[in-house]
Design a protein around this motif. Structure first.
Motif, PDB file in Angstrom:
ATOM      1  N   UNK A   4       0.603  -1.089  -0.068  1.00 26.62           N
ATOM      2  CA  UNK A   4      -0.299   0.066   0.331  1.00 26.62           C
ATOM      3  C   UNK A   4       0.222   1.441   0.007  1.00 26.62           C
ATOM      4  N   UNK A   5       0.362   2.414  -1.240  1.00 28.05           N
ATOM      5  CA  UNK A   5       1.559   3.736  -0.483  1.00 28.05           C
ATOM      6  C   UNK A   5       0.492   4.868   0.055  1.00 28.05           C
ATOM      7  N   UNK A   6       0.559   5.052   0.847  1.00 24.79           N
ATOM      8  CA  UNK A   6      -0.249   6.511   1.845  1.00 24.79           C
ATOM      9  C   UNK A   6       0.324   7.196   1.104  1.00 24.79           C
ATOM     10  N   UNK A   7      -0.418   8.469   0.384  1.00 21.31           N
ATOM     11  CA  UNK A   7      -0.043   9.479  -0.229  1.00 21.31           C
ATOM     12  C   UNK A   7      -0.055  10.746   1.038  1.00 21.31           C
ATOM     13  N   UNK A  19       0.738  13.282  10.537  1.00 18.87           N
ATOM     14  CA  UNK A  19       0.237  12.352  11.220  1.00 18.87           C
ATOM     15  C   UNK A  19      -0.819  11.343  11.373  1.00 18.87           C
ATOM     16  N   UNK A  20      -1.775  11.563  10.113  1.00 21.02           N
ATOM     17  CA  UNK A  20      -2.760  10.929   9.687  1.00 21.02           C
ATOM     18  C   UNK A  20      -2.004   9.570   8.805  1.00 21.02           C
ATOM     19  N   UNK A  21      -1.280  10.217   8.063  1.00 24.02           N
ATOM     20  CA  UNK A  21      -0.873   8.961   7.311  1.00 24.02           C
ATOM     21  C   UNK A  21       0.072   8.270   8.057  1.00 24.02           C
ATOM     22  N   UNK A  31       2.949  -4.064   3.284  1.00 21.44           N
ATOM     23  CA  UNK A  31       3.915  -3.494   3.482  1.00 21.44           C
ATOM     24  C   UNK A  31       3.039  -2.593   2.538  1.00 21.44           C
ATOM     25  N   UNK A  32       3.965  -1.031   3.667  1.00 21.19           N
ATOM     26  CA  UNK A  32       3.266   0.332   3.363  1.00 21.19           C
ATOM     27  C   UNK A  32       4.740   0.999   3.204  1.00 21.19           C
ATOM     28  N   UNK A  33       4.108   1.875   2.033  1.00 24.31           N
ATOM     29  CA  UNK A  33       5.189   2.835   1.931  1.00 24.31           C
ATOM     30  C   UNK A  33       4.591   4.392   2.233  1.00 24.31           C
ATOM     31  N   UNK A  34       5.261   4.992   2.481  1.00 25.81           N
ATOM     32  CA  UNK A  34       4.378   6.386   2.863  1.00 25.81           C
ATOM     33  C   UNK A  34       5.435   8.243   1.965  1.00 25.81           C
ATOM     34  N   UNK A  35       5.221   8.130   0.286  1.00 30.23           N
ATOM     35  CA  UNK A  35       5.800   9.578   0.422  1.00 30.23           C
ATOM     36  C   UNK A  35       5.015  10.661   0.690  1.00 30.23           C
ATOM     37  N   UNK A  36       5.293  11.398   0.896  1.00 26.96           N
ATOM     38  CA  UNK A  36       5.708  13.118   1.026  1.00 26.96           C
ATOM     39  C   UNK A  36       5.092  13.635  -0.172  1.00 26.96           C
ATOM     40  N   UNK A  71      -2.470  -1.148  -3.810  1.00 29.50           N
ATOM     41  CA  UNK A  71      -3.850   0.025  -3.127  1.00 29.50           C
ATOM     42  C   UNK A  71      -3.132   0.922  -3.068  1.00 29.50           C
ATOM     43  N   UNK A  72      -3.687   2.497  -2.711  1.00 20.81           N
ATOM     44  CA  UNK A  72      -2.898   3.375  -2.396  1.00 20.81           C
ATOM     45  C   UNK A  72      -4.092   4.141  -1.503  1.00 20.81           C
ATOM     46  N   UNK A  73      -3.614   4.656  -0.281  1.00 24.84           N
ATOM     47  CA  UNK A  73      -4.513   5.813   0.062  1.00 24.84           C
ATOM     48  C   UNK A  73      -3.902   7.264   0.872  1.00 24.84           C
ATOM     49  N   UNK A  74      -4.600   8.146  -0.046  1.00 24.32           N
ATOM     50  CA  UNK A  74      -4.632   9.488  -0.486  1.00 24.32           C
ATOM     51  C   UNK A  74      -4.967   9.963   1.250  1.00 24.32           C
ATOM     52  N   UNK A  75      -4.146  10.388   1.893  1.00 22.17           N
ATOM     53  CA  UNK A  75      -3.896  11.302   3.196  1.00 22.17           C
ATOM     54  C   UNK A  75      -4.359  13.151   2.519  1.00 22.17           C
TER      55      UNK A  75
END
Length: 181
Positions: A4-7, A19-21, A31-36, A71-75
């Motif tokens: 999952x990418x949490x953008x 903080x929400x990401x 597995x999670x990746x958080x690109x800012x 999958x992608x999670x937009x913050x």
């Protein structure tokens, strides 16, 4: 294992999206990746990635992360009833990378009501880039009072209740998408 990418899509100073990401990151059955988005240093949109030469390594890395993700999670912060221009810019630069990706949305606002307005304005863009919008949503009003700087919920029980279906529904859609392809 799914990825999952949490953008975290805010680029302004003092943003609360990171903080929400971080809160939605742990623990996950993937597995999670958080690109800012602020760190990606996107150029202004002049054409899709496939139509121009890109010199920016962060942009190419971002494209690869989105393409590999299940999958992608937009913050998404709300700015005057809409989402940040940087998120639209990212959506415009890439196209096939978004196709058929299940997407969930976490909306972030320091106010009480902005969180519902941003989804309406983003939905059309998600359809156009052929993302699969998952109905679950995690709304975070008064984000400045809901999370500490590390992404820990201050009002843990209320926050967990609002987030309960968010990632499980994304994971269900990821598994369904895998079976369909």
């Amino acid at each position: 294992m799914s990825s999952i990418v949490i953008l975290s899509s805010s680029v302004r100073n003092g943003r609360k999206s990171p903080q929400v990401a971080r809160y939605t990151e742990a623990p996950q059955p993937a597995s999670v990746i958080i690109p800012f988005l602020k760190e990606c240093k996107f150029s202004n949109f002049e054409g899709r990635l496939t139509l121009k030469k890109i010199d920016g390594a962060p942009m190419l890395q971002f494209a690869e992360e989105i393409k590999k993700a299940n999958g992608v999670s937009y913050v998404i912060p709300e700015y005057n009833g809409g989402y940040p221009a940087g998120l639209q810019n990212a959506a415009n630069h890439f196209y096939t990378q978004w196709h058929s990706n299940p997407v969930v949305n976490a909306t972030v606002s320091t106010g009480l009501f902005g969180i519902t307005q941003v989804i309406t304005s983003l939905q059309f863009t998600l359809w156009k880039i052929k993302s699969w919008t998952v109905p679950a949503m995690f709304s975070v009003p008064t984000a400045d009072k809901t999370f500490d700087e590390s992404g820990h919920a201050i009002e843990k029980e209320a926050t967990e209740k609002r987030a309960a279906a968010f990632i499980p529904e994304l994971m269900w859609c990821i598994e369904a998408n895998k079976r369909m392809n």
